[in-house]
Design an enzyme around this catalytic site. Structure first.
Site, PDB file in Angstrom:
ATOM      1  N   MET A   1      -6.021  -2.501  -5.633  1.00  0.00           N
ATOM      2  CA  MET A   1      -5.390  -2.571  -3.776  1.00  0.00           C
ATOM      3  C   MET A   1      -4.908  -1.084  -3.243  1.00  0.00           C
ATOM      4  O   MET A   1      -5.050  -0.197  -3.962  1.00  0.00           O
ATOM      5  CB  MET A   1      -5.233  -3.242  -3.026  1.00  0.00           C
ATOM      6  CG  MET A   1      -5.787  -4.861  -3.315  1.00  0.00           C
ATOM      7  SD  MET A   1      -4.612  -5.782  -3.026  1.00  0.00           S
ATOM      8  CE  MET A   1      -5.932  -7.646  -2.339  1.00  0.00           C
TER       9      MET A   1
ATOM     10  N   ASP B   1       0.493  -1.179  -0.093  1.00  0.00           N
ATOM     11  CA  ASP B   1      -0.442   0.225  -0.262  1.00  0.00           C
ATOM     12  C   ASP B   1       1.003   1.385  -0.026  1.00  0.00           C
ATOM     13  O   ASP B   1       0.924   2.399  -0.287  1.00  0.00           O
ATOM     14  CB  ASP B   1      -1.084  -0.194   0.773  1.00  0.00           C
ATOM     15  CG  ASP B   1      -1.736  -0.758   1.429  1.00  0.00           C
ATOM     16  OD1 ASP B   1      -1.797  -1.769   0.204  1.00  0.00           O
ATOM     17  OD2 ASP B   1      -2.518  -1.739   2.734  1.00  0.00           O
TER      18      ASP B   1
HETATM   19  O1  F6P Z   1      -2.535  -3.955   3.088  1.00  0.00           O
HETATM   20  C1  F6P Z   1      -2.370  -4.540   2.616  1.00  0.00           C
HETATM   21  C2  F6P Z   1      -3.459  -4.814   1.617  1.00  0.00           C
HETATM   22  O2  F6P Z   1      -3.811  -5.877   0.523  1.00  0.00           O
HETATM   23  C3  F6P Z   1      -4.641  -4.018   1.231  1.00  0.00           C
HETATM   24  O3  F6P Z   1      -4.530  -3.247  -0.395  1.00  0.00           O
HETATM   25  C4  F6P Z   1      -6.042  -4.640   0.772  1.00  0.00           C
HETATM   26  O4  F6P Z   1      -6.713  -3.507   1.610  1.00  0.00           O
HETATM   27  C5  F6P Z   1      -6.293  -5.645   2.316  1.00  0.00           C
HETATM   28  O5  F6P Z   1      -4.289  -6.111   2.820  1.00  0.00           O
HETATM   29  C6  F6P Z   1      -6.964  -7.393   1.495  1.00  0.00           C
HETATM   30  O6  F6P Z   1      -6.094  -7.602   3.382  1.00  0.00           O
HETATM   31  P1  F6P Z   1      -6.922  -9.341   3.025  1.00  0.00           P
HETATM   32  O7  F6P Z   1      -4.983  -9.505   2.349  1.00  0.00           O
HETATM   33  O8  F6P Z   1      -6.582  -9.440   4.198  1.00  0.00           O
HETATM   34  O9  F6P Z   1      -7.497  -9.394   1.724  1.00  0.00           O
END
Ligand code: F6P
Length: 319
Positions: A169, A127
């Site tokens: 993302m 991010d």
């Molecule tokens: O923080 C990294 C990230 O990929 C974000 O971009 C996204 O919102 C989140 O993690 C998704 O999380 P998870 O893998 O727990 O669904």
């Protein structure tokens, strides 16, 4: 300092393995013993550990994901969990801990530091939403992964004279979206930092058509709006038909780019150096290409701004 632990926590990011390798080898080089804690704070609570040696971190610099695995631990967020984690660290006879992850990981590290345990955070998240460092480990790779997909979509968008929306993302930030938009030559980008104005977007799309554009690409950050919602709004507002692609977790995988493998190696090494110098409660960062260190709260107390220059360039280049 005799024995240190390393863990990766939160969402994985390409380059985490390179950071684990560098921290392990630098620590061993300086006479320390290294323990890998598996599955982040969750594994720490269960004393799920493995010894890390120069050999056991061989052949991982180019691998995506994290060999230590990772988790988002709910148990550790509670004060009782943090006390328990401290007990586990003492039982494991550790004198310091290096934690690779994002904001949640750093908040956890801070809790341990407040209880007197030496910690150093290494920013690893696709991010790039951590202040105190120009870039986080994994961001460059994720930009390139998304860029590769968007370039493919551009081919089909231009063949069919279509409008494409690609959701990337980034959680609550638009770093990934704006970097991908600029590098891919997308016409429009929606980021959470700027309120989305769908009517204005429709107007821009209309003018673009009138000026002879036959296809358009919109990059939307997940934190701004979902691509499906945006497609529905474009349809309702101006009757536009858009094809939607949600890139999702593909953006978290793959081999780290040269940039990320290098950044991760330097940050892993810097974290060991900081621990050996007696620094604690800090995160490593890279500013203007130089390794730096800041108190951990910089990561969540300071807001890292999106580049105005990049956003206005997007505007100029989309004509
Ligand atoms: O923080 C990294 C990230 O990929 C974000 O971009 C996204 O919102 C989140 O993690 C998704 O999380 P998870 O893998 O727990 O669904």
């Amino acid at each position: 300092l005799k024995r240190i632990g390393i863990l990766t926590s939160g969402g994985d990011a390409p380059g985490m393995n390179a950071a684990v390798r560098a921290a392990t080898r630098c620590a061993i080089y300086r006479g320390l013993e290294v323990i890998g804690i598996r599955r982040g704070f969750e594994g720490l609570l269960e004393s799920d550990v493995i010894p890390l040696t120069s050999r056991s971190v061989g052949g991982i610099i180019h691998r995506g994901g994290t060999i230590l695995r990772t988790a988002r631990s709910e148990r550790f967020k509670k004060p009782e969990g943090q006390v328990e984690a401290l007990d586990r660290l003492k039982e494991l006879d550790l004198d310091g801990l290096i934690l690779v992850g994002g904001e949640g990981t750093f908040k956890g590290a801070w809790a341990l530091y407040k209880k007197g345990f030496p910690v150093v955070g290494v920013p690893g998240t696709i991010d790039n939403d951590i202040a105190g460092t120009d870039v986080t480990i994994g961001f460059d790779t994720a930009v390139n992964t998304a860029l590769d997909a968007v370039r493919k979509l551009r081919d089909t968008a231009s063949s069919h004279d279509r409008l494409f929306i690609v959701e990337v993302m980034g959680r609550n930030s638009g770093f990934l979206a704006s970097a991908v938009a600029l590098a891919s030559g997308a016409e429009y980008v929606l980021v959470p930092e700027i309120p989305s104005d769908v009517e204005k977007l429709c107007e821009k799309l209309y003018n673009a058509r009138r000026q002879g554009k036959t296809h358009s690409l919109i990059i939307v950050a997940e934190g701004a709006m979902s691509a499906r919602d945006l497609a529905a709004k474009l349809k309702d507002t101006a009757g536009y038909e858009a094809r939607v692609t949600v890139l999702g977790h593909i953006q978290r995988g793959g081999s780290p780019t040269a940039f990320d493998a290098t950044l991760a190696s330097r940050m892993g090494a810097h974290a060991v150096k900081a621990l050996l110098e007696g620094q604690s409660g800090i995160m490593t960062g890279s500013l203007w290409g130089q390794m730096v260190a800041h108190p951990l709260p910089v990561a969540w107390e300071e807001k890292k701004p999106l580049s105005d220059e990049v956003l206005s360039l997007m505007e100029m280049l989309s004509i």
